[in-house]
Write a protein that holds these residues in place. Structure first.
Motif, PDB file in Angstrom:
ATOM      1  N   ILE B  75       0.842  -1.205   0.000  1.00 22.35           N
ATOM      2  CA  ILE B  75       0.000   0.000   0.000  1.00 22.35           C
ATOM      3  C   ILE B  75       0.878   1.256   0.000  1.00 22.35           C
ATOM      4  CG2 ILE B  75      -1.689   1.297   1.377  1.00 22.35           C
ATOM      5  CD1 ILE B  75      -2.739  -1.523   2.307  1.00 22.35           C
ATOM      6  N   ASP B  76       1.970   1.235   0.766  1.00 25.63           N
ATOM      7  CA  ASP B  76       2.887   2.385   0.810  1.00 25.63           C
ATOM      8  C   ASP B  76       3.508   2.662  -0.560  1.00 25.63           C
ATOM      9  OD1 ASP B  76       6.130   3.111   1.504  1.00 25.63           O
ATOM     10  OD2 ASP B  76       4.604   4.335   2.475  1.00 25.63           O
ATOM     11  N   ASP B  77       3.903   1.603  -1.265  1.00 28.31           N
ATOM     12  CA  ASP B  77       4.518   1.792  -2.585  1.00 28.31           C
ATOM     13  C   ASP B  77       3.513   2.321  -3.604  1.00 28.31           C
ATOM     14  OD1 ASP B  77       6.906  -1.001  -2.488  1.00 28.31           O
ATOM     15  OD2 ASP B  77       6.963   1.024  -1.646  1.00 28.31           O
ATOM     16  N   ILE B  78       2.241   1.929  -3.471  1.00 28.34           N
ATOM     17  CA  ILE B  78       1.197   2.483  -4.349  1.00 28.34           C
ATOM     18  C   ILE B  78       1.031   3.973  -4.056  1.00 28.34           C
ATOM     19  CG2 ILE B  78      -1.278   2.437  -4.924  1.00 28.34           C
ATOM     20  CD1 ILE B  78      -1.208  -0.558  -4.127  1.00 28.34           C
ATOM     21  N   GLN B  79       1.034   4.298  -2.774  1.00 26.34           N
ATOM     22  CA  GLN B  79       0.845   5.701  -2.383  1.00 26.34           C
ATOM     23  C   GLN B  79       2.019   6.567  -2.820  1.00 26.34           C
ATOM     24  OE1 GLN B  79       0.341   4.634   1.734  1.00 26.34           O
ATOM     25  NE2 GLN B  79      -1.857   5.084   1.720  1.00 26.34           N
ATOM     26  N   ASP B  80       3.238   6.051  -2.628  1.00 22.71           N
ATOM     27  CA  ASP B  80       4.438   6.828  -2.948  1.00 22.71           C
ATOM     28  C   ASP B  80       4.845   6.699  -4.405  1.00 22.71           C
ATOM     29  OD1 ASP B  80       6.163   6.196   0.233  1.00 22.71           O
ATOM     30  OD2 ASP B  80       4.552   7.585  -0.326  1.00 22.71           O
ATOM     31  N   GLN B  81       4.262   5.710  -5.101  1.00 22.84           N
ATOM     32  CA  GLN B  81       4.614   5.443  -6.510  1.00 22.84           C
ATOM     33  C   GLN B  81       6.117   5.243  -6.655  1.00 22.84           C
ATOM     34  OE1 GLN B  81       2.536   8.130  -9.327  1.00 22.84           O
ATOM     35  NE2 GLN B  81       1.330   8.783  -7.573  1.00 22.84           N
ATOM     36  N   ASP B  82       6.682   4.414  -5.767  1.00 22.36           N
ATOM     37  CA  ASP B  82       8.093   4.087  -5.911  1.00 22.36           C
ATOM     38  C   ASP B  82       8.311   2.590  -5.724  1.00 22.36           C
ATOM     39  OD1 ASP B  82       9.040   5.526  -2.662  1.00 22.36           O
ATOM     40  OD2 ASP B  82       7.956   3.704  -3.162  1.00 22.36           O
ATOM     41  N   ASN B  83       9.585   2.205  -5.682  1.00 21.22           N
ATOM     42  CA  ASN B  83       9.977   0.791  -5.621  1.00 21.22           C
ATOM     43  C   ASN B  83       9.442   0.016  -6.830  1.00 21.22           C
ATOM     44  OD1 ASN B  83      11.723  -0.049  -3.652  1.00 21.22           O
ATOM     45  ND2 ASN B  83      10.154  -0.241  -2.071  1.00 21.22           N
ATOM     46  N   GLY B  84       9.696   0.567  -7.993  1.00 22.19           N
ATOM     47  CA  GLY B  84       9.116   0.039  -9.221  1.00 22.19           C
ATOM     48  C   GLY B  84       9.452  -1.410  -9.530  1.00 22.19           C
ATOM     49  N   LYS B  85      10.536  -1.922  -8.920  1.00 17.27           N
ATOM     50  CA  LYS B  85      10.983  -3.278  -9.269  1.00 17.27           C
ATOM     51  C   LYS B  85      10.119  -4.365  -8.629  1.00 17.27           C
ATOM     52  CE  LYS B  85      15.162  -2.704  -7.601  1.00 17.27           C
ATOM     53  NZ  LYS B  85      15.469  -1.294  -7.296  1.00 17.27           N
ATOM     54  N   MET B  86       9.373  -4.025  -7.597  1.00 15.32           N
ATOM     55  CA  MET B  86       8.657  -5.068  -6.836  1.00 15.32           C
ATOM     56  C   MET B  86       7.484  -5.611  -7.638  1.00 15.32           C
ATOM     57  SD  MET B  86      10.667  -4.878  -4.391  1.00 15.32           S
ATOM     58  CE  MET B  86      10.081  -5.965  -3.096  1.00 15.32           C
ATOM     59  N   ALA B  87       7.118  -6.861  -7.313  1.00  8.31           N
ATOM     60  CA  ALA B  87       6.083  -7.572  -8.072  1.00  8.31           C
ATOM     61  C   ALA B  87       4.768  -6.801  -8.076  1.00  8.31           C
ATOM     62  CB  ALA B  87       5.870  -8.967  -7.487  1.00  8.31           C
ATOM     63  N   LEU B 214      15.394  14.360  -4.371  1.00  9.72           N
ATOM     64  CA  LEU B 214      14.709  14.497  -5.661  1.00  9.72           C
ATOM     65  C   LEU B 214      13.194  14.441  -5.507  1.00  9.72           C
ATOM     66  CD1 LEU B 214      17.017  12.342  -7.971  1.00  9.72           C
ATOM     67  CD2 LEU B 214      16.952  14.838  -7.736  1.00  9.72           C
ATOM     68  N   ASN B 215      12.726  13.655  -4.534  1.00  8.12           N
ATOM     69  CA  ASN B 215      11.284  13.546  -4.295  1.00  8.12           C
ATOM     70  C   ASN B 215      10.761  14.602  -3.329  1.00  8.12           C
ATOM     71  OD1 ASN B 215      10.818  11.354  -6.017  1.00  8.12           O
ATOM     72  ND2 ASN B 215      11.544   9.918  -4.460  1.00  8.12           N
ATOM     73  N   ARG B 216      11.672  15.484  -2.891  1.00  6.81           N
ATOM     74  CA  ARG B 216      11.294  16.598  -1.995  1.00  6.81           C
ATOM     75  C   ARG B 216      10.652  16.117  -0.697  1.00  6.81           C
ATOM     76  NH1 ARG B 216       9.547  18.547  -7.289  1.00  6.81           N
ATOM     77  NH2 ARG B 216      10.787  20.334  -7.963  1.00  6.81           N
ATOM     78  N   LYS B 217      11.143  14.988  -0.194  1.00  5.67           N
ATOM     79  CA  LYS B 217      10.595  14.435   1.053  1.00  5.67           C
ATOM     80  C   LYS B 217      11.294  15.049   2.256  1.00  5.67           C
ATOM     81  CE  LYS B 217       8.275  11.153   1.557  1.00  5.67           C
ATOM     82  NZ  LYS B 217       6.846  10.832   1.696  1.00  5.67           N
ATOM     83  N   LYS B 218      10.532  15.394   3.255  1.00  8.65           N
ATOM     84  CA  LYS B 218      11.125  15.975   4.466  1.00  8.65           C
ATOM     85  C   LYS B 218      11.461  14.847   5.442  1.00  8.65           C
ATOM     86  CE  LYS B 218       8.915  20.410   3.987  1.00  8.65           C
ATOM     87  NZ  LYS B 218       7.664  21.012   4.441  1.00  8.65           N
ATOM     88  N   THR B 219      12.741  14.630   5.572  1.00  6.39           N
ATOM     89  CA  THR B 219      13.249  13.614   6.494  1.00  6.39           C
ATOM     90  C   THR B 219      14.288  14.298   7.373  1.00  6.39           C
ATOM     91  OG1 THR B 219      15.071  12.987   5.040  1.00  6.39           O
ATOM     92  CG2 THR B 219      12.957  11.843   4.722  1.00  6.39           C
ATOM     93  N   LEU B 220      14.834  13.566   8.316  1.00 10.53           N
ATOM     94  CA  LEU B 220      15.843  14.168   9.189  1.00 10.53           C
ATOM     95  C   LEU B 220      17.030  14.712   8.375  1.00 10.53           C
ATOM     96  CD1 LEU B 220      16.361  14.620  12.269  1.00 10.53           C
ATOM     97  CD2 LEU B 220      17.793  12.598  12.189  1.00 10.53           C
ATOM     98  N   PRO B 221      17.589  13.924   7.444  1.00 13.21           N
ATOM     99  CA  PRO B 221      18.708  14.453   6.668  1.00 13.21           C
ATOM    100  C   PRO B 221      18.323  15.667   5.807  1.00 13.21           C
ATOM    101  CG  PRO B 221      18.572  12.075   6.404  1.00 13.21           C
ATOM    102  CD  PRO B 221      17.345  12.508   7.124  1.00 13.21           C
TER     103      PRO B 221
END
Lengths: 58, 302
Positions: B75-87, B214-221
């Motif tokens: 569900i997270d990968d659908i929401q974020d539209q990433d991890n394209g390699k997964m089944a 690149l994805n403009r995500k706000k994380t600690l770094p």
């Protein structure tokens, strides 16, 4: 407070990052935080080929 | 963990009766089985550490935990539209979402169908649902990128990620003892936060796959980086705030890496990560585990 102290240290030409840590002001850091910082700096010193690899523990 | 794997396969076979659902779910599981299944192992480890004696149902419970994690990953990968390699990302999103929903429900059902006492399996099922609800709350903050400060980030990570590790550990604990142990929550939470910061450091440096800058995500770094370059290196702030496009920064990787180094971004976030990790070690020590279990807990975190 730790971040502000960190930013101050970086603004001092980053000397402490390159080994001059005698004046490192660790006041306000817990013993655990001091240990974490020292270990990260030690790892940085050891990672000469790929400095980006200090982003790991163990 | 062969027993964990066979419980997962059996669950899909028993409950996913529509051939397409079963087939696609199995493909998703095959991807999952390439990973370490740390959450399920955490459940088993705690069960054993607290002297649980069952030899079979604990693996079904651990499989339920892993299925919960897999469903949330999908569900997270659908929401974020990433991890394209997964089944699951090879499928239309609607199909993948249906699989995720099915697995989420199945995880609770599996927990309730274990052979533990009614009281303990009810407690464990409650923990699964509670863990999911907490993670969903954290995920909403993440989806809105509604993180302005480091405190916001820690709060989000505690809900979205660390809560799941707490769930895994606590399920093993309650199945063995029948009760919640606050000390388990304390150290599992610290380890979960440390692990997420570690992931976020990787996601800042890994230019070729999902990259939080690149994805403009706000994380600690990225929060530290943005604060450190404020007033200088304006292209970084401009990109993050949408005034520059991907094409404007795509070739500036080396430059970004140098800025990450010169601002102390990596050192600072590594320091924060280690602080949480060392706190985890301290809390584990306070449990007074036997040397064997202490080693297991320490090696688990490596």
């Amino acid at each position: 407070m730790v971040k502000e102290m960190f930013q101050n240290m970086m603004s001092n030409s980053g000397e402490w990052m390159n080994g001059n840590r005698g004046q490192l002001q660790l006041a306000g850091m817990s013993a655990l935080e001091q240990r974490a910082l020292m270990d990260v700096l030690k790892a940085k010193d050891e990672m000469t080929e790929n400095p980006m690899r200090i982003g790991l523990w163990g | 963990m062969d027993r964990l794997e066979s419980e997962l396969r059996e669950a899909l076979r028993c409950y996913f009766s529509v051939p397409e659902l079963y087939g696609h779910a199995l493909a998703c599981l095959e991807d999952k089985l390439q990973e370490a299944m740390l959450f399920g192992k955490m459940t088993v480890l705690h069960y054993r550490m607290f002297k649980g004696e069952d030899m079979k149902d604990i693996y079904k419970a651990a499989a339920a935990v892993e299925l919960m994690i897999l469903s949330l990953d999908i569900i997270d990968d659908i929401q974020d539209q990433d991890n394209g390699k997964m089944a699951w990302n090879q499928l239309p999103p609607g199909i993948a979402l249906n699989i995720g929903i099915g697995m989420l429900s199945l995880s609770g059902q599996m927990m309730l169908s274990t052979g533990f006492s009614a009281e303990r399996r009810q407690l464990a099922a409650q923990l699964i649902h509670q863990g999911i609800i907490t993670a969903v709350n954290g995920q909403m903050t993440d989806l809105y990128n509604n993180v302005q400060t480091e405190e916001d980030y820690i709060r989000m990570v505690t809900q979205k990620s660390a809560a799941l590790l707490v769930t895994a550990a606590m399920i093993g604990t309650v199945l063995a003892t029948g009760e919640w142990r606050e000390e388990v929550k304390r150290y599992a939470e610290e380890l979960g936060i440390a692990a997420q910061i570690k992931n976020d450091i990787r996601d800042l440096l890994n230019w070729d796959d999902k990259n939080d800058f690149l994805n403009r995500k706000k994380t600690l770094p990225t929060l530290y980086l943005l604060e450190a370059v404020a007033g200088e290196e304006e292209w970084i702030t401009d990109y993050f705030e949408g005034r520059l496009d991907f094409a404007d920064v795509a070739d500036r990787r080396q430059e970004l890496e140098q800025i990450i180094a010169s601002t102390g971004t990596l050192i600072y976030t590594s320091f924060r990560m280690r602080t949480h990790y060392y706190r985890y070690l301290e809390y584990v020590e306070q449990l007074n585990p036997t040397p064997y279990w202490k080693d297991m807990m320490l090696s688990f975190a490596e």
